[in-house]
Design an enzyme around this catalytic site. Structure first.
Site, PDB file in Angstrom:
ATOM      1  N   TYR A  76       1.022  -1.032   0.039  1.00 43.74           N
ATOM      2  CA  TYR A  76      -0.128   0.002   0.007  1.00 43.74           C
ATOM      3  C   TYR A  76       0.919   1.376  -0.256  1.00 43.74           C
ATOM      4  O   TYR A  76       0.569   2.241  -0.719  1.00 43.74           O
ATOM      5  CB  TYR A  76      -1.001  -0.140   1.100  1.00 43.74           C
ATOM      6  CG  TYR A  76      -1.822   1.246   1.053  1.00 43.74           C
ATOM      7  CD1 TYR A  76      -3.004   1.009   0.389  1.00 43.74           C
ATOM      8  CD2 TYR A  76      -1.635   2.407   1.495  1.00 43.74           C
ATOM      9  CE1 TYR A  76      -3.994   2.070   0.469  1.00 43.74           C
ATOM     10  CE2 TYR A  76      -2.636   3.444   1.404  1.00 43.74           C
ATOM     11  CZ  TYR A  76      -3.932   3.229   0.796  1.00 43.74           C
ATOM     12  OH  TYR A  76      -4.504   4.187   0.643  1.00 43.74           O
ATOM     13  N   PHE A 128      -7.929  21.495 -24.421  1.00 44.00           N
ATOM     14  CA  PHE A 128      -8.358  20.116 -24.508  1.00 44.00           C
ATOM     15  C   PHE A 128      -9.527  19.981 -23.681  1.00 44.00           C
ATOM     16  O   PHE A 128      -9.579  20.628 -22.462  1.00 44.00           O
ATOM     17  CB  PHE A 128      -7.150  19.281 -24.045  1.00 44.00           C
ATOM     18  CG  PHE A 128      -7.573  17.760 -24.237  1.00 44.00           C
ATOM     19  CD1 PHE A 128      -7.581  17.217 -25.567  1.00 44.00           C
ATOM     20  CD2 PHE A 128      -7.623  16.997 -23.390  1.00 44.00           C
ATOM     21  CE1 PHE A 128      -8.123  16.145 -25.764  1.00 44.00           C
ATOM     22  CE2 PHE A 128      -8.201  15.650 -23.240  1.00 44.00           C
ATOM     23  CZ  PHE A 128      -8.067  15.048 -24.685  1.00 44.00           C
ATOM     24  N   THR A 129     -10.433  18.898 -23.840  1.00 44.26           N
ATOM     25  CA  THR A 129     -11.637  18.780 -23.069  1.00 44.26           C
ATOM     26  C   THR A 129     -11.573  18.700 -21.635  1.00 44.26           C
ATOM     27  O   THR A 129     -11.999  19.381 -20.851  1.00 44.26           O
ATOM     28  CB  THR A 129     -12.253  17.528 -23.750  1.00 44.26           C
ATOM     29  OG1 THR A 129     -11.406  16.430 -23.554  1.00 44.26           O
ATOM     30  CG2 THR A 129     -12.599  17.657 -25.454  1.00 44.26           C
ATOM     31  N   ASP A 219       1.223  20.290 -20.299  1.00 44.62           N
ATOM     32  CA  ASP A 219       0.502  18.938 -20.667  1.00 44.62           C
ATOM     33  C   ASP A 219       1.406  18.195 -21.613  1.00 44.62           C
ATOM     34  O   ASP A 219       1.486  18.236 -22.664  1.00 44.62           O
ATOM     35  CB  ASP A 219      -0.984  19.176 -21.381  1.00 44.62           C
ATOM     36  CG  ASP A 219      -1.541  18.060 -21.814  1.00 44.62           C
ATOM     37  OD1 ASP A 219      -0.915  16.869 -21.782  1.00 44.62           O
ATOM     38  OD2 ASP A 219      -2.816  18.058 -21.995  1.00 44.62           O
ATOM     39  N   LYS A 262      -0.814   7.675 -23.518  1.00 41.68           N
ATOM     40  CA  LYS A 262      -0.150   7.918 -24.694  1.00 41.68           C
ATOM     41  C   LYS A 262       1.422   7.681 -25.019  1.00 41.68           C
ATOM     42  O   LYS A 262       1.438   6.584 -25.031  1.00 41.68           O
ATOM     43  CB  LYS A 262      -0.770   9.402 -25.211  1.00 41.68           C
ATOM     44  CG  LYS A 262      -2.006   9.756 -25.323  1.00 41.68           C
ATOM     45  CD  LYS A 262      -3.098   9.796 -24.155  1.00 41.68           C
ATOM     46  CE  LYS A 262      -4.194  10.436 -24.215  1.00 41.68           C
ATOM     47  NZ  LYS A 262      -5.054  10.472 -22.869  1.00 41.68           N
ATOM     48  N   ARG A 386     -13.969  15.156 -33.632  1.00 38.36           N
ATOM     49  CA  ARG A 386     -13.229  16.389 -32.956  1.00 38.36           C
ATOM     50  C   ARG A 386     -13.878  17.970 -33.336  1.00 38.36           C
ATOM     51  O   ARG A 386     -13.006  18.403 -34.296  1.00 38.36           O
ATOM     52  CB  ARG A 386     -11.693  16.168 -32.943  1.00 38.36           C
ATOM     53  CG  ARG A 386     -11.465  14.947 -32.402  1.00 38.36           C
ATOM     54  CD  ARG A 386     -10.768  15.379 -30.769  1.00 38.36           C
ATOM     55  NE  ARG A 386     -12.093  15.168 -29.618  1.00 38.36           N
ATOM     56  CZ  ARG A 386     -11.865  14.828 -28.494  1.00 38.36           C
ATOM     57  NH1 ARG A 386     -10.562  14.301 -28.187  1.00 38.36           N
ATOM     58  NH2 ARG A 386     -12.682  14.646 -27.787  1.00 38.36           N
ATOM     59  N   PHE A 452     -19.471  14.572 -25.820  1.00 40.65           N
ATOM     60  CA  PHE A 452     -19.022  13.778 -27.037  1.00 40.65           C
ATOM     61  C   PHE A 452     -18.866  12.493 -26.629  1.00 40.65           C
ATOM     62  O   PHE A 452     -19.260  11.580 -27.341  1.00 40.65           O
ATOM     63  CB  PHE A 452     -17.923  14.285 -27.478  1.00 40.65           C
ATOM     64  CG  PHE A 452     -16.640  14.237 -26.671  1.00 40.65           C
ATOM     65  CD1 PHE A 452     -16.369  15.379 -25.721  1.00 40.65           C
ATOM     66  CD2 PHE A 452     -15.782  13.399 -26.468  1.00 40.65           C
ATOM     67  CE1 PHE A 452     -15.183  15.505 -24.848  1.00 40.65           C
ATOM     68  CE2 PHE A 452     -14.520  13.251 -25.661  1.00 40.65           C
ATOM     69  CZ  PHE A 452     -14.461  14.406 -24.622  1.00 40.65           C
TER      70      PHE A 452
HETATM   71  N1  F0G Z   1      -4.448  16.045 -22.363  1.00 42.95           N
HETATM   72  C1  F0G Z   1      -4.395  15.755 -23.240  1.00 42.95           C
HETATM   73  C2  F0G Z   1      -3.704  16.617 -24.612  1.00 42.95           C
HETATM   74  C3  F0G Z   1      -4.839  14.406 -23.692  1.00 42.95           C
HETATM   75  O1  F0G Z   1      -4.997  14.161 -24.966  1.00 42.95           O
HETATM   76  C4  F0G Z   1      -5.763  13.795 -22.678  1.00 42.95           C
HETATM   77  C5  F0G Z   1      -6.511  12.508 -23.275  1.00 42.95           C
HETATM   78  C6  F0G Z   1      -5.687  14.288 -21.687  1.00 42.95           C
HETATM   79  C7  F0G Z   1      -4.957  15.371 -21.292  1.00 42.95           C
HETATM   80  C8  F0G Z   1      -6.466  13.429 -20.415  1.00 42.95           C
HETATM   81  O2  F0G Z   1      -5.935  12.361 -19.997  1.00 42.95           O
HETATM   82  O3  F0G Z   1      -7.269  10.413 -20.527  1.00 42.95           O
HETATM   83  O4  F0G Z   1      -5.561  10.063 -19.247  1.00 42.95           O
HETATM   84  O5  F0G Z   1      -7.361  11.501 -18.326  1.00 42.95           O
HETATM   85  N2  F0G Z   1      -6.803  12.182 -24.351  1.00 42.95           N
HETATM   86  C9  F0G Z   1      -7.453  11.039 -24.901  1.00 42.95           C
HETATM   87  C10 F0G Z   1      -7.778  11.195 -26.324  1.00 42.95           C
HETATM   88  C11 F0G Z   1      -8.660  10.731 -24.211  1.00 42.95           C
HETATM   89  O6  F0G Z   1      -8.385  10.371 -26.867  1.00 42.95           O
HETATM   90  O7  F0G Z   1      -7.103  12.477 -26.788  1.00 42.95           O
HETATM   91  P1  F0G Z   1      -6.715  11.112 -19.696  1.00 42.95           P
END
Ligand code: F0G
Length: 461
Positions: A76, A128-129, A219, A262, A386, A452
């Site tokens: 843990y 970014f979303t 990021d 990624k 997108r 989305f």
């Molecule tokens: N920042 C970027 C540039 C991303 O592309 C993503 C995730 C995140 C942050 C968030 O990270 O998913 O690990 O919580 N992108 C995925 C995509 C979901 O399909 O582009 P996460």
């Protein structure tokens, strides 16, 4: 006359294990699409032939990473895998303090809660979303300061991820530096099509933010892919290794959020890394509320081990050349078929310009969402929207209407072959041939957050 043989890269690995995938019939795909409300996020993976929904968590791990999984120390507290990961993050990226999180958005949540106060402004090189949502939930407002070229799918500018320092300066003058907790700087800007930021721009940004006492938060989800474009395109970097370039990028920033799903070649994981002890202390305390103890942050020990090894592999020159090389191969095929795509070709996928592909469908009838559904119907290739659906709504309820209305063909790392790339391009070309017959859609269900992922649509008759 024979064409010269063009082969500038090949995969620096061989295949040890394969995963069987299923081809479906047009009737099966029609039914699957209806059941999914024409949203590719709601399709079952079992109904997908080639899955280009995302490059997130979908990469193939190496034999070394799998071997590392067996070295998981599931204590843990104080797992040895955490200390290994900490050492790798310091070595490869140079950040001093590490907080593991279950994935990128876990790090975004913690960082936003610590650094953002109500009424703050967060400038960034395109939203970014999840990143923007966490900034908003913490009481901040995101302001886009990316250069104009990034919003133009036709512009061939080599560093479309660059920050426009004049736009940033205007915000600083308007609101005052004290209202700006940090600049949210992404490498390989996802929503712009995987477009890189240049080292020169980063240096200029560092100089400017230092003068005004503003942090730069990175990021770094796809930092190695960005480094590749710097190596290929920026003066003075051709002879530097990806590892050297990655470290230099990080050196101009104060901290980072990472989705290791990624670049770092793992199926789950992420982290927050900072150089500032005070921020670290607060984050280390907060992570126990949202993720787990600060030496695992929602991950198993084996996940941290796979990540530590994956980070090392992700900055290999041969790896990144083949990874981006495959994306470029697909993009060039698309261009040969006349399919309109975002240029230059980015690092993690091909972004088809749905406004140009389906000019007869207005943006409020979701051309990109429609096109993603049509491509799945044609061949079982799953892509994602997108555009206006991903962009969501502003705090006042109005839709964000992004200039870019794109379908993303995201390429998982080390997963598909060149023949798969051919199938994808051929399917897109077939849909392109019958584009005039395609009609738009209407949204019949809209969730409140990140719509989305779960929205449902109906075809317009
Ligand atoms: N920042 C970027 C540039 C991303 O592309 C993503 C995730 C995140 C942050 C968030 O990270 O998913 O690990 O919580 N992108 C995925 C995509 C979901 O399909 O582009 P996460």
């Amino acid at each position: 006359m024979n064409k010269p043989i063009k082969r500038s890269w090949a995969e620096p690995y061989k295949i040890k294990m394969v995963e069987l995938i299923k081809m479906t019939s047009p009737a099966e795909r029609r039914k699957a699409l209806q059941e999914a409300g024409y949203n590719t996020f709601l399709l079952k993976s079992a109904d997908v032939y080639i899955d280009l929904l995302t490059d997130s968590g979908t990469s193939a791990m190496s034999d070394r990473q799998w071997a590392g999984m067996m070295l998981g120390d599931e204590a843990y507290a104080g797992s040895r895998n955490f200390y290994h990961l900490e050492e790798v993050v310091k070595d490869v990226y140079g950040y001093k303090y590490l907080i593991p999180t279950h994935q990128g958005r876990g790090a975004e949540n913690i960082l936003s809660k610590i650094l953002i106060k109500k009424g703050d402004i967060i400038p960034g090189n395109m939203y970014f979303t999840t990143t923007r949502l966490h900034q908003e939930l913490a009481g901040g407002k995101f302001e886009d300061v990316i250069i104009d070229e990034a919003h133009d799918s036709e512009s061939e500018y080599p560093f479309k991820g660059n920050i426009d320092l004049e736009k940033l300066d205007k915000l600083v003058k308007k609101h005052g530096a004290e209202k700006i907790p940090y600049v949210s700087m992404a490498t390989s800007v996802n929503m712009a099509g995987g477009q890189p930021i240049s080292m020169q721009n980063l240096k200029d940004l560092r100089k400017y933010t230092k003068k005004h006492g503003i942090r730069v938060i990175h990021d770094m989800t796809r930092v190695a892919e960005n480094a590749y474009f710097i190596q290929q395109r920026e003066k003075g970097y051709a002879d530097k290794t990806i590892k050297e370039i990655v470290k230099e990028i990080c050196s101009y920033t104060d901290g980072a959020t990472m989705s290791a799903k990624k670049d770092a070649l793992v199926n789950i994981g992420g982290f927050l890394a900072v150089n500032d002890w005070d921020v670290f202390e607060e984050a280390r305390n907060m992570v126990v509320v949202y993720e787990g103890l600060h030496t695992y942050g929602g991950l198993a020990g084996r996940d941290m081990e796979a990540m530590a090894i994956g980070i090392g592999e992700s900055v290999g020159d041969d790896h990144i050349k083949a990874r981006v090389g495959q994306v470029i191969y697909l993009g060039e095929k698309m261009i040969e078929y006349g399919v309109p795509i975002v240029k230059p070709i980015g690092g993690h996928g091909i972004f088809v310009d749905a406004k140009q592909f389906l000019p007869h469908i207005p943006q409020d009838m979701y051309p990109a969402q429609t096109l993603a559904a049509e491509i799945y119907q044609d061949s079982g290739v799953r892509t994602m929207e997108r555009g206006i659906v991903s962009a969501g709504r502003k705090a006042n309820g109005d839709n964000y209407c992004p200039k870019l209305e794109l379908v993303r063909f995201t390429i998982p790392r080390r997963v598909y072959t060149q023949a798969h790339m051919d199938v994808i391009a051929e399917s897109t070309a077939r849909v392109f041939e019958r584009r005039e017959k395609i009609k738009g859609m209407k949204m019949i269900y809209e969730p409140k957050y990140l719509r989305f992922f779960q929205a449902r649509f109906e075809k317009i008759k």
